[in-house]
Scaffold this motif. Structure first.
Motif, PDB file in Angstrom:
ATOM      1  N   ILE A  26      18.780  24.150  12.716  1.00 17.63           N
ATOM      2  CA  ILE A  26      17.934  23.189  13.421  1.00 17.63           C
ATOM      3  C   ILE A  26      16.561  23.206  12.765  1.00 17.63           C
ATOM      4  CG2 ILE A  26      16.815  22.584  15.598  1.00 17.63           C
ATOM      5  CD1 ILE A  26      19.132  23.864  17.059  1.00 17.63           C
ATOM      6  N   ARG A  27      16.032  22.033  12.527  1.00 17.27           N
ATOM      7  CA  ARG A  27      14.697  21.938  11.942  1.00 17.27           C
ATOM      8  C   ARG A  27      13.837  21.035  12.816  1.00 17.27           C
ATOM      9  NH1 ARG A  27      12.052  22.251   6.664  1.00 17.27           N
ATOM     10  NH2 ARG A  27      10.237  20.880   6.769  1.00 17.27           N
ATOM     11  N   ILE A  28      12.602  21.466  13.047  1.00 18.33           N
ATOM     12  CA  ILE A  28      11.640  20.677  13.812  1.00 18.33           C
ATOM     13  C   ILE A  28      10.426  20.439  12.927  1.00 18.33           C
ATOM     14  CG2 ILE A  28      10.266  20.508  15.906  1.00 18.33           C
ATOM     15  CD1 ILE A  28      12.135  22.557  17.180  1.00 18.33           C
ATOM     16  N   ASP A  29      10.070  19.178  12.735  1.00 21.51           N
ATOM     17  CA  ASP A  29       8.911  18.816  11.919  1.00 21.51           C
ATOM     18  C   ASP A  29       7.822  18.205  12.787  1.00 21.51           C
ATOM     19  OD1 ASP A  29       9.698  19.584   9.301  1.00 21.51           O
ATOM     20  OD2 ASP A  29      11.027  17.846   9.193  1.00 21.51           O
ATOM     21  N   PHE A  30       6.579  18.510  12.419  1.00 18.57           N
ATOM     22  CA  PHE A  30       5.414  17.941  13.088  1.00 18.57           C
ATOM     23  C   PHE A  30       4.542  17.255  12.032  1.00 18.57           C
ATOM     24  CE2 PHE A  30       6.779  21.567  15.625  1.00 18.57           C
ATOM     25  CZ  PHE A  30       6.866  21.005  16.889  1.00 18.57           C
ATOM     26  N   PRO A  31       4.828  15.995  11.711  1.00 17.49           N
ATOM     27  CA  PRO A  31       4.015  15.260  10.729  1.00 17.49           C
ATOM     28  C   PRO A  31       2.738  14.737  11.388  1.00 17.49           C
ATOM     29  CG  PRO A  31       5.870  13.926  11.453  1.00 17.49           C
ATOM     30  CD  PRO A  31       5.983  15.232  12.179  1.00 17.49           C
ATOM     31  N   PHE A  32       1.694  15.547  11.375  1.00 17.28           N
ATOM     32  CA  PHE A  32       0.520  15.229  12.190  1.00 17.28           C
ATOM     33  C   PHE A  32      -0.450  14.249  11.540  1.00 17.28           C
ATOM     34  CE2 PHE A  32       0.031  19.501  10.280  1.00 17.28           C
ATOM     35  CZ  PHE A  32      -0.996  19.258   9.387  1.00 17.28           C
ATOM     36  N   TYR A  33      -0.224  13.874  10.264  1.00  7.14           N
ATOM     37  CA  TYR A  33      -1.112  12.875   9.646  1.00  7.14           C
ATOM     38  C   TYR A  33      -0.312  11.874   8.820  1.00  7.14           C
ATOM     39  CZ  TYR A  33      -4.474  10.551   6.665  1.00  7.14           C
ATOM     40  OH  TYR A  33      -5.206   9.583   6.022  1.00  7.14           O
ATOM     41  N   ILE A  34      -0.645  10.580   8.956  1.00  6.52           N
ATOM     42  CA  ILE A  34      -0.149   9.520   8.075  1.00  6.52           C
ATOM     43  C   ILE A  34      -1.314   8.578   7.777  1.00  6.52           C
ATOM     44  CG2 ILE A  34       2.253   9.619   8.834  1.00  6.52           C
ATOM     45  CD1 ILE A  34       1.711   7.224  10.646  1.00  6.52           C
ATOM     46  N   ASN A  35      -1.300   7.958   6.613  1.00  8.07           N
ATOM     47  CA  ASN A  35      -2.440   7.115   6.229  1.00  8.07           C
ATOM     48  C   ASN A  35      -2.333   5.678   6.731  1.00  8.07           C
ATOM     49  OD1 ASN A  35      -0.336   6.472   4.319  1.00  8.07           O
ATOM     50  ND2 ASN A  35      -1.895   5.508   3.019  1.00  8.07           N
ATOM     51  N   LYS A  36      -1.125   5.245   7.163  1.00  5.21           N
ATOM     52  CA  LYS A  36      -0.957   3.876   7.654  1.00  5.21           C
ATOM     53  C   LYS A  36      -0.247   3.891   9.013  1.00  5.21           C
ATOM     54  CE  LYS A  36      -1.768   0.514   5.932  1.00  5.21           C
ATOM     55  NZ  LYS A  36      -2.991  -0.332   6.085  1.00  5.21           N
ATOM     56  N   ILE A  67       0.837  -1.201   0.000  1.00 12.49           N
ATOM     57  CA  ILE A  67       0.000   0.000   0.000  1.00 12.49           C
ATOM     58  C   ILE A  67       0.873   1.253   0.000  1.00 12.49           C
ATOM     59  CG2 ILE A  67      -1.745   1.297   1.292  1.00 12.49           C
ATOM     60  CD1 ILE A  67      -2.741  -1.363   2.400  1.00 12.49           C
ATOM     61  N   LEU A  68       0.558   2.182  -0.888  1.00  9.30           N
ATOM     62  CA  LEU A  68       1.277   3.451  -0.937  1.00  9.30           C
ATOM     63  C   LEU A  68       1.053   4.213   0.366  1.00  9.30           C
ATOM     64  CD1 LEU A  68       2.917   5.397  -2.815  1.00  9.30           C
ATOM     65  CD2 LEU A  68       0.715   6.464  -3.355  1.00  9.30           C
ATOM     66  N   LYS A  69       2.113   4.725   0.932  1.00  9.96           N
ATOM     67  CA  LYS A  69       2.031   5.458   2.195  1.00  9.96           C
ATOM     68  C   LYS A  69       2.250   6.945   1.943  1.00  9.96           C
ATOM     69  CE  LYS A  69       3.655   1.496   4.864  1.00  9.96           C
ATOM     70  NZ  LYS A  69       3.672   0.565   3.709  1.00  9.96           N
ATOM     71  N   TYR A  70       1.596   7.759   2.753  1.00 11.01           N
ATOM     72  CA  TYR A  70       1.767   9.200   2.613  1.00 11.01           C
ATOM     73  C   TYR A  70       1.436   9.886   3.930  1.00 11.01           C
ATOM     74  CZ  TYR A  70      -3.306   8.936   1.780  1.00 11.01           C
ATOM     75  OH  TYR A  70      -4.643   8.668   1.878  1.00 11.01           O
ATOM     76  N   GLY A  71       1.811  11.131   4.013  1.00  9.64           N
ATOM     77  CA  GLY A  71       1.535  11.921   5.202  1.00  9.64           C
ATOM     78  C   GLY A  71       1.816  13.383   4.927  1.00  9.64           C
ATOM     79  N   PHE A  72       1.394  14.243   5.849  1.00  7.20           N
ATOM     80  CA  PHE A  72       1.681  15.668   5.706  1.00  7.20           C
ATOM     81  C   PHE A  72       1.789  16.306   7.079  1.00  7.20           C
ATOM     82  CE2 PHE A  72      -2.915  15.044   5.028  1.00  7.20           C
ATOM     83  CZ  PHE A  72      -3.447  15.806   6.056  1.00  7.20           C
ATOM     84  N   GLY A  73       2.368  17.501   7.093  1.00  5.54           N
ATOM     85  CA  GLY A  73       2.568  18.165   8.368  1.00  5.54           C
ATOM     86  C   GLY A  73       3.131  19.562   8.215  1.00  5.54           C
ATOM     87  N   LEU A  74       3.703  20.047   9.307  1.00  2.00           N
ATOM     88  CA  LEU A  74       4.201  21.410   9.414  1.00  2.00           C
ATOM     89  C   LEU A  74       5.627  21.369   9.938  1.00  2.00           C
ATOM     90  CD1 LEU A  74       3.010  24.365   9.153  1.00  2.00           C
ATOM     91  CD2 LEU A  74       2.656  24.251  11.631  1.00  2.00           C
TER      92      LEU A  74
END
Length: 231
Positions: free
Chosen positions: A203-213, A189-196
């Motif tokens: 320094i980088r801080i990521d908040f990937p608040f959604y993923i499909n799996k 299954i293709l996986k994906y997600g998005f965030g801010l």
């Protein structure tokens, strides 16, 4: 570093080298990502940077020489590009990789990011804790689906596409989306997600608040965070 300016540095570099990595003890590594042994490789690396485009092509061949335990081959390709959208630099990245033969775990293609920590990352890790860039400490690379931290997903094949664009008026804040997968025999299954993400240059801080799996006990929408160091 891939700078977002008008006078971007240009280069075209080819590197050929013979490397030998020896891991005697994985006490400070996560056993889901690393294994002990000797790994001797012949490496061909091509890196091209022109204006707003960055290309990277890598071939790694493992041989049973100098006491190596792993005969295998690994090919990865990466393309990054910056182009203007609504007076903002839209960042696009595409990655593909394959591994064949008997390779150590650390040479697989990983879903959430590169398995290899930067040297500076060690400064922020308790020496009594097993380090893993598949958790909250992140290193950009491989498929780079940032929301899949903690799953330690890897395979002999992998693809990833990453999109990123700054929020208008707030250049340090970026919206991102990641799409891809890693697998051995079947794509699945293709996986994906998005965030801010917050890009503070070094320094980088990521908040990937959604993923499909998500994992079994994890929600698709959830609070997740990653720390990436680029100095």
């Amino acid at each position: 570093n891939f700078e977002k300016d008008e006078n971007h540095f240009k280069h075209n570099i080819v590197n050929v080298s013979i490397n030998r990595d020896q891991i005697y003890d994985i006490a400070y590594y996560d056993s889901k990502d690393y294994e002990k042994g000797s790994n001797s490789t012949l490496l061909f690396d091509w890196d091209r940077l022109l204006n707003k485009e960055k290309e990277h092509f890598n071939i790694k061949i493992g041989q049973r020489v100098f006491g190596s335990n792993y005969p295998y081959s690994k090919i990865t390709m990466e393309l990054e590009n910056l182009f203007p959208v609504l007076n903002r630099w839209f960042h696009f990245r595409i990655f593909g990789g394959i591994v064949r033969g008997n390779s150590p775990q650390q040479e697989a293609v990983y879903l959430s990011g590169s398995v290899r920590p930067t040297s500076f990352a060690y400064w922020f890790v308790d020496p009594d804790t097993k380090i893993s860039t598949q958790e909250n400490l992140h290193t950009k690379g491989d498929a780079n689906l940032r929301g899949y931290l903690g799953q330690h997903l890897k395979g002999k094949n992998g693809v990833g596409v990453n999109f990123e664009i700054p929020v208008p008026g707030l250049s340090m804040i970026n919206l991102f989306s990641d799409i891809g997968n890693v697998w051995d025999k079947k794509f699945g299954i293709l996986k994906y997600g998005f965030g801010l993400g917050f890009d503070l240059k070094y320094i980088r801080i990521d908040f990937p608040f959604y993923i499909n799996k998500p994992m079994k006990n994890e929600k698709a929408f959830a609070f997740r965070w990653l720390l990436e160091l680029s100095f």
